[in-house]
Design a protein around this motif. Structure first.
Motif, PDB file in Angstrom:
ATOM      1  N   TYR A   6       0.820  -1.111  -0.037  1.00  0.00           N
ATOM      2  CA  TYR A   6       0.015  -0.079  -0.015  1.00  0.00           C
ATOM      3  C   TYR A   6       1.004   1.370  -0.138  1.00  0.00           C
ATOM      4  N   PHE A  36     -10.037   4.284  -0.105  1.00  0.00           N
ATOM      5  CA  PHE A  36      -8.494   4.011  -0.034  1.00  0.00           C
ATOM      6  C   PHE A  36      -7.751   4.611   0.933  1.00  0.00           C
ATOM      7  N   PHE A  41      -7.499   1.135   5.974  1.00  0.00           N
ATOM      8  CA  PHE A  41      -6.725   0.100   5.662  1.00  0.00           C
ATOM      9  C   PHE A  41      -5.727  -0.443   6.945  1.00  0.00           C
ATOM     10  N   SER A  44      -6.974  -2.788   9.190  1.00  0.00           N
ATOM     11  CA  SER A  44      -6.833  -4.256   8.716  1.00  0.00           C
ATOM     12  C   SER A  44      -5.632  -5.119   8.783  1.00  0.00           C
ATOM     13  N   HIS A 110      -3.980  -8.463   7.512  1.00  0.00           N
ATOM     14  CA  HIS A 110      -2.826  -8.248   6.631  1.00  0.00           C
ATOM     15  C   HIS A 110      -1.407  -7.898   7.086  1.00  0.00           C
ATOM     16  N   TRP A 112       1.363  -5.565   5.901  1.00  0.00           N
ATOM     17  CA  TRP A 112       1.518  -4.361   4.884  1.00  0.00           C
ATOM     18  C   TRP A 112       3.046  -4.059   4.576  1.00  0.00           C
ATOM     19  N   ILE A 133      -2.198  -1.561  -3.503  1.00  0.00           N
ATOM     20  CA  ILE A 133      -2.816  -0.351  -3.605  1.00  0.00           C
ATOM     21  C   ILE A 133      -2.028   0.898  -3.594  1.00  0.00           C
ATOM     22  N   CYS A 167      -6.856   6.375  -7.098  1.00  0.00           N
ATOM     23  CA  CYS A 167      -6.487   5.172  -6.200  1.00  0.00           C
ATOM     24  C   CYS A 167      -6.778   3.878  -7.082  1.00  0.00           C
ATOM     25  N   HIS A 169      -6.501  -0.273  -6.926  1.00  0.00           N
ATOM     26  CA  HIS A 169      -6.328  -1.655  -6.232  1.00  0.00           C
ATOM     27  C   HIS A 169      -6.080  -2.669  -7.062  1.00  0.00           C
TER      28      HIS A 169
END
Length: 173
Positions: A6, A36, A41, A44, A110, A112, A133, A167, A169
């Motif tokens: 991301y 986004f 985010f 998560s 997740h 990252w 992302i 943005c 994904h």
């Protein structure tokens, strides 16, 4: 659980300018409740990993307490760069060796890959990144650190506008 890169990028594909600065990015308008956005985010994310340049930028621009509550790693051969007050671990080696530790730390959330591009390329090259992302800012930098300095293939999942950013994904093809 997914491993997600991301990040943000200039239109010409740079995550930082030639002076390792993100000033071009932090002056842009973004809606914290928009598509986004970072906070949903982050909610998560169970563990994160970054390179030394990214860590040093955070250190210089966000002094004080560590800004993330998730377990964090810095991929570097210079462990002395990490502030002893930060709950951050360092790792020097193949990212495939670190990945099981990241997954375990993340639990059902997740991983990252914060970046920068060189660290992201190590994870992508090893087949570990499931999704990407990228929020594209309305500028070009002409030089700097590439968002992903390697060849790779992705499939667009969705895209949206958030204030100044477009943005996207992506999922690995």
């Amino acid at each position: 659980m997914a491993c997600i890169y991301y990040t943000a990028s200039s239109l010409d594909g740079f995550v930082a300018d030639e002076h390792a600065s993100l000033q071009w990015l932090v002056t842009r308008d973004i809606d914290a409740d928009g598509p986004f956005a970072i906070d949903p985010f982050l909610a998560s994310v169970g563990a994160l990993v970054m390179g030394a340049d990214t860590y040093e930028w955070i250190l210089a621009n966000h002094p004080g307490e560590w800004m993330y509550r998730q377990p964090s790693w810095v991929v570097t051969h210079r462990p002395q760069i990490v502030d002893p007050a930060h709950p951050v671990q360092t790792f020097a080696g193949e990212v495939t060796e670190l990945f099981p530790t990241l997954v375990e730390a993340a639990g059902d959330r997740h991983v990252w890959v914060v970046g920068g591009g060189e660290v992201a390329a190590q994870f992508v090259g090893a087949g570990l990144v499931d999704e990407m992302i990228v929020s594209y800012a309305p500028c070009t930098l002409g030089a700097g650190a590439r968002v992903l300095p390697m060849r790779s293939e992705w499939t667009l999942v969705t895209a949206a506008r958030n204030a100044d950013f477009v943005c996207a994904h992506w999922r690995k093809a």
